[in-house]
Design an enzyme around this catalytic site. Structure first.
Site, PDB file in Angstrom:
ATOM      1  N   LEU A   1       0.894  -1.163   0.000  1.00  0.00           N
ATOM      2  CA  LEU A   1       0.000   0.000   0.000  1.00  0.00           C
ATOM      3  C   LEU A   1       0.925   1.203   0.000  1.00  0.00           C
ATOM      4  O   LEU A   1       1.868   1.249   0.786  1.00  0.00           O
ATOM      5  CB  LEU A   1      -0.859   0.045   1.276  1.00  0.00           C
ATOM      6  CG  LEU A   1      -2.075  -0.845   1.341  1.00  0.00           C
ATOM      7  CD1 LEU A   1      -2.725  -0.718   2.719  1.00  0.00           C
ATOM      8  CD2 LEU A   1      -3.082  -0.503   0.260  1.00  0.00           C
ATOM      9  N   ASP A   2       0.666   2.166  -0.880  1.00  0.00           N
ATOM     10  CA  ASP A   2       1.532   3.339  -0.843  1.00  0.00           C
ATOM     11  C   ASP A   2       1.221   4.148   0.413  1.00  0.00           C
ATOM     12  O   ASP A   2       0.211   3.929   1.077  1.00  0.00           O
ATOM     13  CB  ASP A   2       1.442   4.166  -2.127  1.00  0.00           C
ATOM     14  CG  ASP A   2       0.094   4.794  -2.373  1.00  0.00           C
ATOM     15  OD1 ASP A   2      -0.464   5.402  -1.449  1.00  0.00           O
ATOM     16  OD2 ASP A   2      -0.392   4.712  -3.516  1.00  0.00           O
ATOM     17  N   GLN A   3       2.078   5.066   0.736  1.00  0.00           N
ATOM     18  CA  GLN A   3       1.968   5.797   2.001  1.00  0.00           C
ATOM     19  C   GLN A   3       0.668   6.579   2.125  1.00  0.00           C
ATOM     20  O   GLN A   3       0.167   6.797   3.220  1.00  0.00           O
ATOM     21  CB  GLN A   3       3.162   6.741   2.153  1.00  0.00           C
ATOM     22  CG  GLN A   3       3.214   7.415   3.496  1.00  0.00           C
ATOM     23  CD  GLN A   3       4.428   8.300   3.652  1.00  0.00           C
ATOM     24  OE1 GLN A   3       5.270   8.370   2.781  1.00  0.00           O
ATOM     25  NE2 GLN A   3       4.501   8.971   4.771  1.00  0.00           N
ATOM     26  N   ASN A   4       0.077   6.989   1.012  1.00  0.00           N
ATOM     27  CA  ASN A   4      -1.167   7.764   1.043  1.00  0.00           C
ATOM     28  C   ASN A   4      -2.418   6.903   0.962  1.00  0.00           C
ATOM     29  O   ASN A   4      -3.520   7.424   0.909  1.00  0.00           O
ATOM     30  CB  ASN A   4      -1.173   8.784  -0.099  1.00  0.00           C
ATOM     31  CG  ASN A   4      -0.102   9.828   0.085  1.00  0.00           C
ATOM     32  OD1 ASN A   4       0.177  10.237   1.206  1.00  0.00           O
ATOM     33  ND2 ASN A   4       0.511  10.239  -0.994  1.00  0.00           N
ATOM     34  N   SER A   5      -2.247   5.602   0.920  1.00  0.00           N
ATOM     35  CA  SER A   5      -3.386   4.692   0.889  1.00  0.00           C
ATOM     36  C   SER A   5      -3.592   4.094   2.271  1.00  0.00           C
ATOM     37  O   SER A   5      -2.710   4.134   3.114  1.00  0.00           O
ATOM     38  CB  SER A   5      -3.160   3.590  -0.141  1.00  0.00           C
ATOM     39  OG  SER A   5      -3.045   4.142  -1.426  1.00  0.00           O
TER      40      SER A   5
END
Length: 186
Positions: free
Chosen positions: A39-43
């Site tokens: 999961l990317d940091q903004n997800s």
């Protein structure tokens, strides 16, 4: 694990991102623990961990569905939903990639997820929530798909991997799942 604001890794080998939060800060995980996918940091949302590479391969395969609730900018159209369902062209690894057909539905009820981050409100224009269920996972794929359809992603929450649900887990929660390979089905 339910995540938001963490890198989906245990070791930070990057020189530019020294102050980023890593998975190891959430719990004392066994040696050899690895994230299954990213999961990317903004997800936000569900991230599974394992010490078994075969389980990781199975979960990341096209056999296992991953479902995301996605808040997009604007009132999404039926045409955009059809584009997303049918497969849409995105950029990937410097080239063009046609995504596989997937399930996409407009959510009739706005989901509520606890968050510490600021979320854009209706004063800045309408938004829509959709459910996207796919069996592949290219780098930032869902974000690229909604942008290509003309509705950029504002918020992305993974709510399901196979038959394992996020449920009422909050960001930073860790729950042990026994017999993960048996629990993750199509």
């Amino acid at each position: 694990i339910s995540l938001f604001g963490y890198l989906s890794q245990f070791v930070n080998n990057q020189t530019k991102r020294k102050n980023k939060k890593l998975l190891g800060e959430l719990s004392d995980f066994p040696i050899g623990t690895m994230p299954i996918g990213r999961l990317d940091q903004n997800s936000e949302g569900l991230l599974l961990l394992t010490t078994d590479g075969k389980v990781s391969d199975k979960v990341r395969s096209k056999e296992v569905e991953k479902e995301y609730f996605v808040q997009v900018d604007g009132e999404i159209t039926d045409q955009a939903i059809l584009q997303l369902k049918s497969g849409i062209q995105i950029t990937f690894n410097g080239g063009v990639y046609d995504t596989l057909p997937c399930q996409v539905n407009v959510l009739s009820t706005i989901p509520v997820f606890e968050t510490k981050r600021k979320i854009r409100d209706q004063r800045h224009g309408p938004t829509s929530w959709i459910s996207v269920t796919l069996k592949e996972g290219k780098f930032r794929q869902v974000r690229k798909m909604t942008a290509a359809a003309g509705f950029p992603t504002l918020r992305l929450v993974r709510v399901r991997i196979g038959n394992i649900q996020l449920g009422d887990m909050k960001a930073g929660d860790v729950a042990e799942i026994n017999y993960l390979s048996d629990r993750v089905r199509k």
